[in-house]
Scaffold this motif. Structure first.
Motif, mmCIF file in Angstrom:
data_model
loop_
_atom_site.group_PDB
_atom_site.id
_atom_site.type_symbol
_atom_site.label_atom_id
_atom_site.label_comp_id
_atom_site.label_asym_id
_atom_site.label_seq_id
_atom_site.Cartn_x
_atom_site.Cartn_y
_atom_site.Cartn_z
ATOM 1 N N LEU A 367 -6.575 -44.612 18.140
ATOM 2 C CA LEU A 367 -6.913 -44.422 19.305
ATOM 3 C C LEU A 367 -6.643 -42.655 19.829
ATOM 4 C CD1 LEU A 367 -5.541 -46.256 22.525
ATOM 5 C CD2 LEU A 367 -4.711 -44.351 21.997
ATOM 6 N N MET A 368 -6.001 -42.265 19.596
ATOM 7 C CA MET A 368 -6.022 -40.616 19.615
ATOM 8 C C MET A 368 -7.277 -39.833 19.402
ATOM 9 S SD MET A 368 -2.078 -39.504 17.577
ATOM 10 C CE MET A 368 -3.147 -37.621 18.166
ATOM 11 N N ASP A 369 -8.507 -40.440 18.231
ATOM 12 C CA ASP A 369 -9.608 -39.903 18.346
ATOM 13 C C ASP A 369 -10.740 -40.486 19.490
ATOM 14 O OD1 ASP A 369 -9.312 -38.825 16.182
ATOM 15 O OD2 ASP A 369 -9.606 -40.750 14.688
ATOM 16 N N ALA A 370 -10.208 -40.866 20.349
ATOM 17 C CA ALA A 370 -11.435 -42.221 21.435
ATOM 18 C C ALA A 370 -10.668 -41.329 22.636
ATOM 19 C CB ALA A 370 -10.820 -43.232 21.144
ATOM 20 N N VAL A 371 -9.714 -41.003 22.838
ATOM 21 C CA VAL A 371 -9.271 -40.190 23.889
ATOM 22 C C VAL A 371 -9.866 -38.899 23.377
ATOM 23 C CG1 VAL A 371 -7.357 -40.027 25.978
ATOM 24 C CG2 VAL A 371 -7.694 -42.049 24.514
ATOM 25 N N GLN A 372 -9.118 -38.056 22.832
ATOM 26 C CA GLN A 372 -9.111 -36.309 22.746
ATOM 27 C C GLN A 372 -7.665 -35.920 23.552
ATOM 28 O OE1 GLN A 372 -10.982 -34.051 20.303
ATOM 29 N NE2 GLN A 372 -10.879 -35.949 19.098
ATOM 30 N N TYR A 373 -6.252 -36.335 23.251
ATOM 31 C CA TYR A 373 -5.433 -35.482 24.176
ATOM 32 C C TYR A 373 -5.804 -33.730 24.393
ATOM 33 C CZ TYR A 373 -3.687 -40.628 24.341
ATOM 34 O OH TYR A 373 -3.476 -41.963 24.534
ATOM 35 N N ASP A 374 -5.592 -33.130 25.265
ATOM 36 C CA ASP A 374 -4.959 -31.968 25.644
ATOM 37 C C ASP A 374 -3.563 -31.744 24.967
ATOM 38 O OD1 ASP A 374 -7.154 -31.124 27.202
ATOM 39 O OD2 ASP A 374 -6.512 -32.884 28.145
ATOM 40 N N PHE A 375 -2.716 -32.036 24.612
ATOM 41 C CA PHE A 375 -1.156 -32.748 23.964
ATOM 42 C C PHE A 375 -0.786 -33.326 24.077
ATOM 43 C CE2 PHE A 375 0.226 -31.776 28.638
ATOM 44 C CZ PHE A 375 -0.202 -30.468 29.112
ATOM 45 N N ALA A 376 0.643 -33.854 23.607
ATOM 46 C CA ALA A 376 1.327 -34.886 23.775
ATOM 47 C C ALA A 376 2.528 -34.207 22.999
ATOM 48 C CB ALA A 376 1.066 -35.909 22.812
ATOM 49 N N TYR A 377 3.814 -35.296 23.230
ATOM 50 C CA TYR A 377 5.015 -35.426 23.080
ATOM 51 C C TYR A 377 5.190 -36.558 22.089
ATOM 52 C CZ TYR A 377 6.640 -32.387 27.494
ATOM 53 O OH TYR A 377 6.045 -31.754 28.145
ATOM 54 N N MET A 378 5.534 -35.752 20.918
ATOM 55 C CA MET A 378 5.300 -36.714 19.257
ATOM 56 C C MET A 378 6.298 -36.930 18.843
ATOM 57 S SD MET A 378 1.664 -34.939 18.756
ATOM 58 C CE MET A 378 2.665 -33.662 19.286
ATOM 59 N N PHE A 379 6.740 -38.582 18.488
ATOM 60 C CA PHE A 379 8.660 -38.257 18.222
ATOM 61 C C PHE A 379 8.583 -39.878 17.925
ATOM 62 C CE2 PHE A 379 8.758 -41.033 22.094
ATOM 63 C CZ PHE A 379 8.678 -39.922 23.129
ATOM 64 N N TYR A 380 9.518 -40.115 16.248
ATOM 65 C CA TYR A 380 9.523 -41.330 15.413
ATOM 66 C C TYR A 380 10.784 -41.538 16.537
ATOM 67 C CZ TYR A 380 13.470 -38.458 13.246
ATOM 68 O OH TYR A 380 14.657 -38.398 12.868
ATOM 69 N N TYR A 381 9.874 -43.308 16.174
ATOM 70 C CA TYR A 381 11.532 -44.288 16.785
ATOM 71 C C TYR A 381 12.928 -44.067 16.292
ATOM 72 C CZ TYR A 381 14.196 -48.120 18.483
ATOM 73 O OH TYR A 381 14.601 -49.460 18.881
ATOM 74 N N SER A 382 13.223 -43.912 17.862
ATOM 75 C CA SER A 382 14.977 -44.348 17.633
ATOM 76 C C SER A 382 16.193 -44.803 18.261
ATOM 77 C CB SER A 382 14.915 -42.648 17.964
ATOM 78 O OG SER A 382 16.895 -42.265 18.587
ATOM 79 N N GLU A 383 16.071 -45.682 18.162
ATOM 80 C CA GLU A 383 16.883 -47.534 18.505
ATOM 81 C C GLU A 383 18.018 -46.727 19.118
ATOM 82 O OE1 GLU A 383 17.674 -51.323 16.720
ATOM 83 O OE2 GLU A 383 19.660 -49.800 16.794
ATOM 84 N N ARG A 384 18.013 -46.923 20.658
ATOM 85 C CA ARG A 384 18.829 -46.904 21.368
ATOM 86 C C ARG A 384 19.887 -48.227 22.046
ATOM 87 N NH1 ARG A 384 20.636 -43.322 20.046
ATOM 88 N NH2 ARG A 384 21.039 -42.583 22.169
ATOM 89 N N PRO A 385 21.054 -48.212 21.480
ATOM 90 C CA PRO A 385 21.689 -48.748 22.026
ATOM 91 C C PRO A 385 22.004 -49.743 23.223
ATOM 92 C CG PRO A 385 23.283 -47.165 20.617
ATOM 93 C CD PRO A 385 21.783 -47.098 21.401
ATOM 94 N N GLY A 386 21.628 -51.028 23.987
ATOM 95 C CA GLY A 386 21.772 -51.391 24.680
ATOM 96 C C GLY A 386 20.629 -52.114 24.740
ATOM 97 N N THR A 387 19.227 -51.227 24.623
ATOM 98 C CA THR A 387 17.589 -51.475 25.737
ATOM 99 C C THR A 387 17.571 -52.689 24.167
ATOM 100 O OG1 THR A 387 17.041 -50.811 22.733
ATOM 101 C CG2 THR A 387 16.967 -49.683 24.839
ATOM 102 N N PRO A 388 16.217 -53.221 25.146
ATOM 103 C CA PRO A 388 15.914 -54.809 24.345
ATOM 104 C C PRO A 388 15.348 -54.594 22.974
ATOM 105 C CG PRO A 388 15.347 -54.601 27.071
ATOM 106 C CD PRO A 388 15.868 -53.435 26.264
ATOM 107 N N ALA A 389 14.738 -53.188 22.886
ATOM 108 C CA ALA A 389 13.816 -53.596 21.146
ATOM 109 C C ALA A 389 16.220 -53.645 20.319
ATOM 110 C CB ALA A 389 13.800 -52.668 21.168
ATOM 111 N N ALA A 390 16.871 -52.701 20.822
ATOM 112 C CA ALA A 390 17.830 -52.982 19.782
ATOM 113 C C ALA A 390 19.278 -54.728 19.763
ATOM 114 C CB ALA A 390 18.988 -51.662 20.213
ATOM 115 N N LYS A 391 18.066 -54.766 20.828
ATOM 116 C CA LYS A 391 19.522 -56.954 20.909
ATOM 117 C C LYS A 391 18.019 -57.329 19.684
ATOM 118 C CE LYS A 391 20.836 -55.432 25.000
ATOM 119 N NZ LYS A 391 21.447 -56.250 26.880
ATOM 120 N N LYS A 392 16.462 -57.126 19.793
ATOM 121 C CA LYS A 392 16.177 -58.734 19.754
ATOM 122 C C LYS A 392 15.392 -57.747 18.295
ATOM 123 C CE LYS A 392 12.582 -59.772 22.982
ATOM 124 N NZ LYS A 392 12.157 -60.307 23.560
#
Length: 485
Positions: A367-392
């Motif tokens: 997808l990055m190849d298709a869009v060709q962003y000028d810049f981006a904020y990039m990071f790996y997933y960090s689980e945050r307590p209380g979020t739906p992802a942390a619960k499920k």
């Protein structure tokens, strides 16, 4: 010029998260009795909130200082979007603890999203914290400081459904006098499964458009030449007049709803010499009306931050993003069609979200190849307590895999940033001068409409001017050129 380019290479694509950056309050000496020091971590909204805090306390007898050792009150305006952001604040509090041993009367408070998330735990766990205030409690700060002055701990983490701070004129902290943030709404109604914002900033509330226009006009009259309209999701801006002043209802009609496209159109008309930017957009909410409004006004910058998070539809569904890969690519096509191929596009990307497979990671890269962003904020997933992802969902991707996937994303984005910048070489760009280059006062820097930094020889030009710059060369993060008539 070669040495300058080597120096400028520090302005790289945005490889780290915004919450790692911070801002310190400036010196303001008007003879007031007490000194306030604020460190702001995280997003632009936090920086804007710190300006509101400074304004509220200025009326209560506080000047601001950039020297923490001179401060009577120290506030850390915090971010909870990622674990590393919270660790940064805790390390900073430990440092302040050492300072407070030599100045025990110093009041230390934690504001913002981290304060909202941890609430009273901060007072119990961090012995140096005297005060905790969430993002909707800043009007209460004078009373909370009063409680601490009387020997008590103080806390207010109440989330409001109405508070927008629309009537408060922010004190511009660390302002360059050219660009400023204008908050247009607060909170977020999206429930992305990885995100704490709905829990730390509450539900969406849109600010009265009249107050936004008045603030933009005031900034222009004071010499500012660019405003950035801020919201967790600016495209969700909707303001209905029935609960506001009668004059607006009579002028517009009680059933009218002011959308973000309407607001953009009105702010752009403050002056053709006032540039307009905005952040952040949610892909599912940005409309063609917004894009056509941008196209109509030269002073609305052709630059959109459009976070994708993942290039795979299954992962996007787990994230509760409410769009598919194909839908997102169609939106990008609309942007390119309406605003042109040179419209700046940036994004956020998360590597290693829960259960992400290698093939799904590859979908992000393609997808990055298709869009060709000028810049981006990039990071790996960090689980945050209380979020739906942390619960499920179990956080089941090993750190080594997350890190490797993130590195692959970063390498690809660096290549795309350079490719996009090479397109600008040989072209003339309208640049708003923001100040000296970081490396030399013989050079000035500013940004073009696509939000790209351009550096050029100083000559006779001044901060706050618009200048046409011919770009001769570039790095992956910076354009280098010379002013032309």
């Amino acid at each position: 010029m070669k040495n300058l380019i080597e120096d400028l290479d520090v302005i790289t694509p945005r490889e780290t998260e915004a919450c790692e950056t911070f801002q310190v309050s400036k010196d303001q000496n008007t003879g007031k009795a007490r000194k306030l020091y604020i460190e702001s971590y995280g997003c632009q909204m936090n920086y804007s909130d710190s300006e509101i805090v400074a304004s509220i306390l200025q009326k209560e007898g506080f000047d601001t200082t950039s020297d923490i050792l001179q401060a009577d009150v120290v506030f850390l305006n915090t971010c909870s979007i990622r674990e590393k952001a919270e660790q940064t604040v805790r390390h900073r509090l430990n440092h302040i603890n050492g300072l407070k041993k030599h100045k025990p009367e110093m009041l230390v408070g934690v504001l913002g999203c981290m304060a909202e998330r941890l609430k009273a735990k901060f007072l119990e766990e961090e012995k140096i914290v005297d005060l905790v205030a969430g993002p909707d409690a800043y009007r209460d700060l004078p009373a909370l400081i009063g409680q601490v002055d009387e020997g008590e701990k103080a806390i207010n983490t109440f989330l409001s459904r109405e508070e927008t701070y629309a009537d408060i004129s922010p004190v511009r902290l660390n302002s360059n006098g050219v660009t400023a943030f204008v908050s247009i709404m607060r909170g977020c109604d999206n429930m992305c499964s990885f995100c704490v914002v709905p829990f730390t900033r509450g539900r969406e509330r849109s600010r009265d458009p009249q107050s936004i226009l008045a603030e933009a006009q005031d900034l222009f009259d004071r010499g500012y030449r660019e405003v950035t309209l801020l919201g967790q999701n600016v495209d969700s801006y909707k303001w209905s007049p029935e609960n506001n002043n009668k004059a607006w209802i009579e002028k517009r009609g009680a059933n009218d709803v002011i959308t973000f496209a309407d607001l953009l159109d009105r702010v752009a008309q403050v002056s053709p010499d006032l540039r307009i930017r905005f952040s952040t957009s949610h892909p599912k909410d940005i409309t063609d009306d917004v894009l056509h409004t941008m196209a109509r006004h030269e002073n609305i910058c052709k630059n959109i931050h459009l976070p994708i998070q993942s290039g795979n539809t299954r992962v996007l569904d787990l994230m509760h993003r409410d769009y598919s890969r194909e839908w997102y690519l169609e939106k990008v096509s609309s942007i390119r069609r309406i605003l042109g191929e040179d419209c700046g596009l940036s994004s956020d990307m998360i590597a290693g979200f829960c259960s992400e497979t290698e093939e799904e990671h590859q979908d992000t890269l393609t997808l990055m190849d298709a869009v060709q962003y000028d810049f981006a904020y990039m990071f790996y997933y960090s689980e945050r307590p209380g979020t739906p992802a942390a619960k499920k969902y179990p956080d089941d991707i090993p750190l080594a895999v997350k890190t490797r996937r993130l590195n692959e994303i970063i390498v690809k984005q660096r290549a795309h940033s350079l490719q996009r910048n090479l397109r600008d070489v040989g072209k003339v760009h309208k640049v708003l001068i923001e100040g000296f280059s970081k490396k030399s006062e013989d050079f000035l820097h500013g940004r073009n409409t696509a939000n790209k930094v351009i550096v050029f020889p100083r000559e006779q030009y001044q901060k706050g001017q618009y200048v046409q710059v011919l770009v001769d060369e570039c790095t992956g993060g910076t354009l280098i050129g010379r002013a032309v008539q």
